[in-house]
Design an enzyme around this catalytic site. Sequence first.
Site, short mmCIF file in Angstrom:
data_model
loop_
_atom_site.label_atom_id
_atom_site.label_comp_id
_atom_site.label_asym_id
_atom_site.label_seq_id
_atom_site.Cartn_x
_atom_site.Cartn_y
_atom_site.Cartn_z
N GLY A 32 35.79 37.76 35.00
CA GLY A 32 36.64 38.64 34.20
C GLY A 32 36.97 39.88 35.01
O GLY A 32 36.42 40.11 36.08
N SER A 34 37.34 43.83 36.21
CA SER A 34 36.42 44.96 36.32
C SER A 34 36.45 45.74 35.01
O SER A 34 37.53 46.01 34.47
CB SER A 34 36.85 45.86 37.48
OG SER A 34 35.99 46.98 37.59
N GLY A 35 35.29 46.07 34.49
CA GLY A 35 35.22 46.81 33.23
C GLY A 35 35.23 45.95 31.98
O GLY A 35 35.18 46.46 30.87
N SER A 36 35.28 44.63 32.17
CA SER A 36 35.33 43.73 31.00
C SER A 36 33.97 43.61 30.32
O SER A 36 33.88 43.23 29.15
CB SER A 36 35.85 42.34 31.40
OG SER A 36 35.00 41.75 32.37
N LYS A 38 31.05 42.18 32.17
CA LYS A 38 30.29 41.08 32.77
C LYS A 38 28.83 41.46 33.05
O LYS A 38 27.91 40.78 32.63
CB LYS A 38 30.95 40.62 34.08
CG LYS A 38 32.35 40.06 33.93
CD LYS A 38 32.93 39.60 35.25
CE LYS A 38 33.02 40.70 36.29
NZ LYS A 38 33.90 41.82 35.90
N SER A 106 35.50 37.23 40.62
CA SER A 106 35.89 35.88 41.09
C SER A 106 37.29 35.53 40.60
O SER A 106 37.45 34.68 39.73
CB SER A 106 34.86 34.82 40.68
OG SER A 106 34.47 34.90 39.34
#
Length: 197
Positions: A32, A34-36, A38, A106
């Site tokens: 996902g 950045s900032g999602s 994970k 990714s």
Amino acid sequence: MASNLTWHEASITKHERREKQKHHSFILWFTGLSGSGKSTIANQLAKALFQKGIHTYVLDGDNIRHGLNKDLSFSDEDRKENIRRIGEVSKLFVDSGQVVITAFISPFQEDRDQVRELLDENEFVEVYIECPIDVCEERDPKGLYQKARSGEINGFTGIDAPYEPPVNPEITLNTAHKSVDECVKALITFLEKKKWV
């Protein structure tokens, strides 16, 4: 690859390790923007599974780039190599009978598929941590979106570099609508239904 290498079979099999640890071993591959969320979800899930007696380890994108992959840039070629190395390391964790939770942007489907191909059936779970980019930018925990928008960072995923959402993930968690606890519960329910934990 050098021609004088020989593969040595381990004296303890993956199956024997799983029997000893009393649970399946596999990768939960979080992808996902950045900032999602994970890393946050990955670590909360690892803690919840650890408390259930499950052997877990989190491989986090930033942490890996402090050591194993510190020689890699953020070019497309190096991003592919980053994921290739993580795939190989993750496979070792699976062979050791552990649950490995990876938290990497990714961005390319092809790279995620190549990791899946390294493993046996029922050893790779693609988890799409879905979150609209405007919400990720609003969170911006590392200040990266702001730097990307101002031109301080080039090739930033979601801004001036592509992100390919998973084509057919095993599970999707929308973190704009679900809390961290809700996401962790959903993942544990998913794994319990599979009888993996």
